[in-house]
Scaffold this active site. Sequence first.
Site, PDB file in Angstrom:
ATOM      1  N   PHE A 177       0.839  -1.192   0.000  1.00 57.43           N
ATOM      2  CA  PHE A 177       0.000   0.000   0.000  1.00 57.43           C
ATOM      3  C   PHE A 177       0.882   1.254   0.000  1.00 57.43           C
ATOM      4  O   PHE A 177       1.742   1.396  -0.862  1.00 57.43           O
ATOM      5  CB  PHE A 177      -0.989  -0.029   1.175  1.00 57.43           C
ATOM      6  CG  PHE A 177      -2.061  -1.062   1.025  1.00 57.43           C
ATOM      7  CD1 PHE A 177      -3.091  -0.896   0.121  1.00 57.43           C
ATOM      8  CD2 PHE A 177      -2.059  -2.231   1.803  1.00 57.43           C
ATOM      9  CE1 PHE A 177      -4.095  -1.861  -0.025  1.00 57.43           C
ATOM     10  CE2 PHE A 177      -3.048  -3.194   1.661  1.00 57.43           C
ATOM     11  CZ  PHE A 177      -4.053  -2.992   0.752  1.00 57.43           C
ATOM     12  N   SER A 178       0.716   2.162   0.962  1.00 59.05           N
ATOM     13  CA  SER A 178       1.369   3.476   0.872  1.00 59.05           C
ATOM     14  C   SER A 178       2.851   3.477   1.208  1.00 59.05           C
ATOM     15  O   SER A 178       3.493   4.523   1.068  1.00 59.05           O
ATOM     16  CB  SER A 178       0.639   4.485   1.751  1.00 59.05           C
ATOM     17  OG  SER A 178      -0.607   4.801   1.181  1.00 59.05           O
ATOM     18  N   ILE A 179       3.418   2.354   1.602  1.00 59.51           N
ATOM     19  CA  ILE A 179       4.886   2.287   1.649  1.00 59.51           C
ATOM     20  C   ILE A 179       5.438   2.572   0.255  1.00 59.51           C
ATOM     21  O   ILE A 179       6.547   3.089   0.105  1.00 59.51           O
ATOM     22  CB  ILE A 179       5.365   0.932   2.192  1.00 59.51           C
ATOM     23  CG1 ILE A 179       5.109   0.852   3.704  1.00 59.51           C
ATOM     24  CG2 ILE A 179       6.840   0.700   1.913  1.00 59.51           C
ATOM     25  CD1 ILE A 179       5.517  -0.473   4.338  1.00 59.51           C
ATOM     26  N   THR A 180       4.654   2.257  -0.768  1.00 65.29           N
ATOM     27  CA  THR A 180       5.040   2.553  -2.151  1.00 65.29           C
ATOM     28  C   THR A 180       5.395   4.031  -2.309  1.00 65.29           C
ATOM     29  O   THR A 180       6.355   4.381  -3.018  1.00 65.29           O
ATOM     30  CB  THR A 180       3.891   2.192  -3.108  1.00 65.29           C
ATOM     31  OG1 THR A 180       3.453   0.864  -2.844  1.00 65.29           O
ATOM     32  CG2 THR A 180       4.329   2.322  -4.562  1.00 65.29           C
ATOM     33  N   LYS A 181       4.617   4.904  -1.675  1.00 64.99           N
ATOM     34  CA  LYS A 181       4.878   6.338  -1.760  1.00 64.99           C
ATOM     35  C   LYS A 181       6.307   6.662  -1.325  1.00 64.99           C
ATOM     36  O   LYS A 181       6.955   7.561  -1.891  1.00 64.99           O
ATOM     37  CB  LYS A 181       3.910   7.107  -0.861  1.00 64.99           C
ATOM     38  CG  LYS A 181       2.448   7.071  -1.243  1.00 64.99           C
ATOM     39  CD  LYS A 181       1.619   7.798  -0.215  1.00 64.99           C
ATOM     40  CE  LYS A 181       0.171   7.986  -0.645  1.00 64.99           C
ATOM     41  NZ  LYS A 181      -0.567   6.717  -0.720  1.00 64.99           N
TER      42      LYS A 181
END
Length: 433
Positions: free
Chosen positions: A150-154
């Site tokens: 999820f937002s670890i991608t950011k």
Amino acid sequence: MHHRARPITAAVWGLLLALPAAFAQAPQLPPPDSVLLDKLGYMEGFPPASDKLVDNSNRTRYPQMTWALQNVRQLLPTRNIRRGPAPVAALPRREKNLDEWAFADDKGGRTTVAEWQRDTYTDGLIVLHKGRVVYERYRNQKPETQHLLFSITKSFTGLLAAQLAHEGKIDPNARVTQYVPELAGSAWDDMSVRQVMDMTGAVRYREVYTDPTTEVFPYLFSSGMLPAPATYAGPKDIYSFLKTLKKEGEHGDAFVYRTVHSEVLGWIVSRVTGQHFADVLSERVWQKLGAEEDANVMIDSVGTPLQGSGMSATLRDLARFGEMLRRGGEFNGQRILASEVVEDTARGGDRDKFAKAPGQQARAGYSYRNQWWALHNADGAWEAAGVHNQFIHINPKAEMVVVKLSSHPIAAAAATMPLNHKAWTALAQAVQH
């Protein structure tokens, strides 16, 4: 885009019901041990029994979501992030059994490291101290599993952009449209790259899952994260959707967490490198890390990567990445990121602007820089985080890195953040004991 109220069609209601329990803030959670994959038996045997199927009709429901988070490639289009031909970088070990390490929980009671993992629906946890694996547990996944981040991608996207800025290939003070002129007339028309990197740009993007007129729905449909209903006539890919968003407020006034900023930042990274995110990350990071497994990223219908939420990787490779950051950008005998980039990110962003952020009570005192969260605690900790309890947590003072991958039924962090804070402190004490 048109935002006037309109009837909620049966198709849209079906999608709302298929969203994770996370968004409904389900009052009663299933017992954690009841949703272990070896008990659920999803997709076992061939062909699987009809009641054990996970597909696009139920992959966002719980507990089917538990299987889906570890098998994205079987459900949605992705692009590979190659580890390349280099040898796997060893992770030296000095193991301790921390299962029974006890600490005060957030409700006035006592818990243990093992109980915390269970109670927060942890799939896998790894703890490094001074670069050595001291603790590794796979409660509901396998070591080779590529788990959705999820937002670890950011945070990967943010570091790539910060590194390119360090190299002079991106000017953080330049307008976004200097690199992506296609966004002229949108919210990003007069926004600086730095405002995108730190999410202080003003854009009308609302995430109200009970209101299908809000902008989150065309984002989900255009990215392919949710199947679009037959009546949907909006953008069919992420970049076309971004062009429709308008400014709301003043750029630079306050931090507001918006996934769409990460997609724009990824567009800038791809524009200045001339490469797909998956290839940039493979060449600059994954191959140099000596990763054990490939990673991957979800793509939309035209191949655009979901750089705000779509990456999957293994627990150990994320530990290598976190250790590289703890070492200031060096790992496996190679300089992967400039030390200045790592130091700038770990230092955090503007705390006054962050304090104005709506919906961030669970992160009071934090700041945000280069798409990473700075805790501003006594240990100088900083972290990447994703919904459903995904974390890369770095504690410089304790020389510790923790990676936690999970499938918590509730997406939002507020419910588990107080307990996780207690756990980070307890682990830092345990590894130094």
